[in-house]
Scaffold this active site. Structure first.
Site, mmCIF file in Angstrom:
data_model
loop_
_atom_site.group_PDB
_atom_site.id
_atom_site.type_symbol
_atom_site.label_atom_id
_atom_site.label_comp_id
_atom_site.label_asym_id
_atom_site.label_seq_id
_atom_site.Cartn_x
_atom_site.Cartn_y
_atom_site.Cartn_z
ATOM 1 N N VAL A 7 0.373 1.035 -1.536
ATOM 2 C CA VAL A 7 -0.529 1.611 -0.522
ATOM 3 C C VAL A 7 -0.597 3.127 -0.695
ATOM 4 C CG1 VAL A 7 -0.900 1.973 1.944
ATOM 5 C CG2 VAL A 7 -0.189 -0.280 1.114
ATOM 6 N N LYS A 48 -8.127 9.714 -1.843
ATOM 7 C CA LYS A 48 -8.335 11.149 -1.623
ATOM 8 C C LYS A 48 -8.892 11.813 -2.881
ATOM 9 C CE LYS A 48 -6.797 12.198 2.564
ATOM 10 N NZ LYS A 48 -7.813 12.551 3.596
ATOM 11 N N VAL A 83 -2.856 3.888 -3.617
ATOM 12 C CA VAL A 83 -4.269 3.703 -3.253
ATOM 13 C C VAL A 83 -4.735 4.887 -2.397
ATOM 14 C CG1 VAL A 83 -5.948 2.240 -2.041
ATOM 15 C CG2 VAL A 83 -4.118 1.180 -3.396
ATOM 16 N N TYR A 84 -3.854 5.347 -1.515
ATOM 17 C CA TYR A 84 -4.194 6.517 -0.673
ATOM 18 C C TYR A 84 -4.495 7.738 -1.549
ATOM 19 C CZ TYR A 84 -3.180 10.647 2.211
ATOM 20 O OH TYR A 84 -3.236 11.881 2.826
ATOM 21 N N LEU A 85 -3.614 8.012 -2.518
ATOM 22 C CA LEU A 85 -3.838 9.172 -3.396
ATOM 23 C C LEU A 85 -5.144 9.013 -4.177
ATOM 24 C CD1 LEU A 85 -0.217 9.776 -4.743
ATOM 25 C CD2 LEU A 85 -1.461 11.161 -3.063
#
Ligand code: NAP
Length: 226
Positions: free
Chosen positions: A135, A143, A138-140
């Site tokens: 997760v 962004k 995926v966040y990085l």
């Protein structure tokens, strides 16, 4: 200035709304839950109720009528799962750029994250995974892809990539650079960077990391060199 803030009930957003109101500007907080309106008004801002994952660029553009600048400070937040990193952290930021273009608003400040281009490209594809590591990759990626999409636009963008956020009081002293090294920064100082960038018209078409440091926000923004 009239400034619309996506993710208007977020921690950075509320600090930004207060700072803008204190400086004589009008913030418009885009929120998805009308129950948050009283909190927004207490910060001296107006509420605009719109769910960024349930709207489209034309609807958002129409709602931005009369706005001079937009800020993206929304995020799926902890515990949200990988898919919403893409639907809000990435696609919400791109939707705001689409809407700004359609509404003729040139100024766009994006709150991103430090070192966001350094993701594991394999793990960052695992959008169905519950693993915290996947997760966060995926966040990085979300962004990083949002930043890349905004950089391509013919907009007066500024991309602020803060280090680890804290709720400590702001110091007004920061380090801004393409790469700062990992460290932390109070949310209040991130809000001050965004507010100063908007009000002083600095940091345009610049992307930089932001951590606590020794320069005033105005000096740090004025001396950014690329
Ligand atoms: P925050 O308090 O989690 O606020 C995010 C806001 O986004 C919430 O108010 C949330 O509203 C809103 N939001 C979520 N989905 C939405 C939607 N579909 N439509 C409209 N609004 C929506 O965030 P923060 O702590 O101020 O951080 C701001 C940004 O900095 C985030 O993008 C975060 O990823 C980034 N960042 C974080 C760190 C860190 O150390 N944590 C470091 C660097 C950068 P609801 O109340 O409705 O959920």
């Amino acid at each position: 200035m009239r400034i619309a803030i996506a993710g208007g009930h977020g921690k950075i957003a509320r600090l930004l709304e207060r700072q803008l109101a204190d400086a004589g500007h009008q913030a418009v907080a885009i929120i998805r839950n009308a129950d948050q309106t009283a909190d927004i008004e207490a910060e001296g801002a107006e509420a605009l109720v719109l769910d960024l994952e349930q709207t489209d660029a034309d609807t958002l553009a129409a709602a931005l009528n009369g706005v001079d600048a937009v800020v993206f400070a929304a995020g799926a937040g902890p515990g949200s799962g990988a898919k919403r990193k893409l639907t809000i952290d990435r696609d919400g930021a791109i939707l705001l750029a689409d809407a700004a273009e359609r509404a003729g608003i040139r100024r766009y400040v994006l709150v991103s994250a430090i070192a966001t281009d350094d993701f594991d490209s394999e793990a960052a594809q695992r959008v169905d995974s519950d693993s915290d590591d996947d997760v966060s990759q995926v966040y990085l990626r979300a962004k990083s892809e949002a930043d890349a999409a905004v950089r391509e636009r013919d907009l007066d963008w500024t991309i602020v990539r803060p280090g680890g956020l804290t709720d400590e009081p702001g110091t007004g002293l920061v380090t801004l650079a393409i790469s700062t090294g990992r460290s932390s920064i109070p949310r209040a100082d991130v809000a001050a960077i965004v507010a100063t960038s908007l009000v002083e018209g600095v940091g345009i078409r610049q992307q930089f990391e932001a951590i606590s440091g020794g320069d005033t926000v105005s000096d740090a923004l004025a001396t950014l060199r690329y």
